[in-house]
Design a protein around this motif. Structure first.
Motif, PDB file in Angstrom:
ATOM      1  N   THR A   1       0.833  -1.202   0.000  1.00  0.00           N
ATOM      2  CA  THR A   1       0.000   0.000   0.000  1.00  0.00           C
ATOM      3  C   THR A   1       0.869   1.253   0.000  1.00  0.00           C
ATOM      4  N   ALA A   2       1.919   1.242   0.815  1.00  0.00           N
ATOM      5  CA  ALA A   2       2.833   2.385   0.869  1.00  0.00           C
ATOM      6  C   ALA A   2       3.536   2.576  -0.468  1.00  0.00           C
ATOM      7  N   TYR A   3       3.870   1.458  -1.127  1.00  0.00           N
ATOM      8  CA  TYR A   3       4.511   1.525  -2.437  1.00  0.00           C
ATOM      9  C   TYR A   3       3.566   2.153  -3.457  1.00  0.00           C
ATOM     10  N   ALA A   4       2.305   1.757  -3.419  1.00  0.00           N
ATOM     11  CA  ALA A   4       1.305   2.323  -4.323  1.00  0.00           C
ATOM     12  C   ALA A   4       1.126   3.811  -4.048  1.00  0.00           C
ATOM     13  N   ASP A   5       1.186   4.199  -2.778  1.00  0.00           N
ATOM     14  CA  ASP A   5       1.037   5.610  -2.411  1.00  0.00           C
ATOM     15  C   ASP A   5       2.185   6.453  -2.953  1.00  0.00           C
ATOM     16  N   LEU A   6       3.369   5.839  -3.105  1.00  0.00           N
ATOM     17  CA  LEU A   6       4.509   6.571  -3.653  1.00  0.00           C
ATOM     18  C   LEU A   6       4.202   7.099  -5.049  1.00  0.00           C
ATOM     19  N   PHE A   7       3.489   6.298  -5.831  1.00  0.00           N
ATOM     20  CA  PHE A   7       3.132   6.727  -7.187  1.00  0.00           C
ATOM     21  C   PHE A   7       2.303   7.999  -7.126  1.00  0.00           C
ATOM     22  N   ASP A   8       1.306   8.010  -6.242  1.00  0.00           N
ATOM     23  CA  ASP A   8       0.436   9.182  -6.131  1.00  0.00           C
ATOM     24  C   ASP A   8       1.205  10.410  -5.657  1.00  0.00           C
ATOM     25  N   GLU A   9       2.260  10.188  -4.892  1.00  0.00           N
ATOM     26  CA  GLU A   9       3.045  11.298  -4.374  1.00  0.00           C
ATOM     27  C   GLU A   9       3.798  12.030  -5.482  1.00  0.00           C
ATOM     28  N   TYR A  10       4.182  11.288  -6.533  1.00  0.00           N
ATOM     29  CA  TYR A  10       5.005  11.893  -7.577  1.00  0.00           C
ATOM     30  C   TYR A  10       4.299  12.045  -8.921  1.00  0.00           C
ATOM     31  N   LYS A  11       3.091  11.551  -9.042  1.00  0.00           N
ATOM     32  CA  LYS A  11       2.387  11.638 -10.322  1.00  0.00           C
ATOM     33  C   LYS A  11       1.894  13.051 -10.579  1.00  0.00           C
TER      34      LYS A  11
END
Length: 237
Positions: free
Chosen positions: A43-53
């Motif tokens: 989940t944290a890994y998936a959240d990383l995408f949203d942080e930089y998209k």
């Protein structure tokens, strides 16, 4: 009297924690806890995408890639950025789609921050340098990744940079000499480096000594490498 082959009554899975011995209960608890942590990491890994998209494009664009590089403490030209693109099978330089990011969950899903993502990529890179099949796959991906539009070849400048990034750590002397040689080939500047030539460069670096003293002109190598070996020998004499 009960039959000797009568099966014991079925117990629901949850009852195993009550009936199993202490060691088994501990093992089950550890497995359940590990699964929970793995889910949290993913989940944290998936959240990383949203942080930089990019909010407008729904993908990580050039600005997001640059911010991610800054957070990881690496330059955009660092080999780890190429490894990231390779693991995700990125199709367009400077952009990472959600699907590409998600496709790497199995290998990078434990990353919960830019720092841990860098650590995972460093581990993958180290493994790749020690595994010829992985290295060959990365080398091949690099050629495709650097091609512009519908071109089948990559330009000389890109070839020199990528050879330094991908093969430099293992075959530094060859890579430096090849870069110098490419500068002497005006025709190469026009045609670029084909995929066949690119893949044979890796094999050449593995099999031929840096001074090319064991090179044999037996027709097994593309003309580019025949010319390079001759140029290298002339340089030594």
């Amino acid at each position: 009297k009960k039959s000797s082959d009568q099966h014991p009554p079925h117990r629901p899975p949850c009852s195993l924690l009550l009936t199993a011995d202490r060691s088994m209960r501990a093992a089950i608890v550890r497995r359940m806890s590990s699964g929970k942590k793995s889910s949290e990491s993913s989940t944290a890994y998936a959240d990383l995408f949203d942080e930089y998209k990019s909010t407008s494009e729904g993908s990580i664009g050039p600005d997001g890639v640059e911010r991610l590089c800054t957070a990881m403490g690496v330059e955009p030209s660092d080999v780890l950025v190429l490894v990231l693109a390779w693991v995700m099978r990125v199709t367009q330089m400077g952009y990472i789609s959600r699907e590409e990011w998600t496709s790497a969950t199995a290998r990078l899903g434990c990353s919960s921050s830019a720092g841990t993502l860098r650590q995972e990529l460093e581990g993958i890179h180290k493994q790749t340098l020690a595994d010829i099949e992985r290295l060959r796959d990365l080398h091949q991906f690099t050629h495709k990744f650097c091609r512009e539009g519908q071109r089948k070849n990559i330009d000389v400048q890109s070839a020199k940079i990528m050879l330094s990034i991908v093969l430099g750590p293992l075959f530094g002397e060859h890579v430096r000499s090849l870069a110098d040689f490419m500068e002497t080939k005006p025709t190469l500047a026009k045609t670029g480096v084909s995929l066949d030539e690119w893949m044979m460069i890796l094999q050449f670096c593995r099999e031929i000594k840096p001074d090319c003293s064991n090179f044999q002109d037996d027709g097994a190598w593309p003309l580019l490498l025949d010319d390079y070996a001759e140029w290298r020998r002339d340089e030594r004499s």
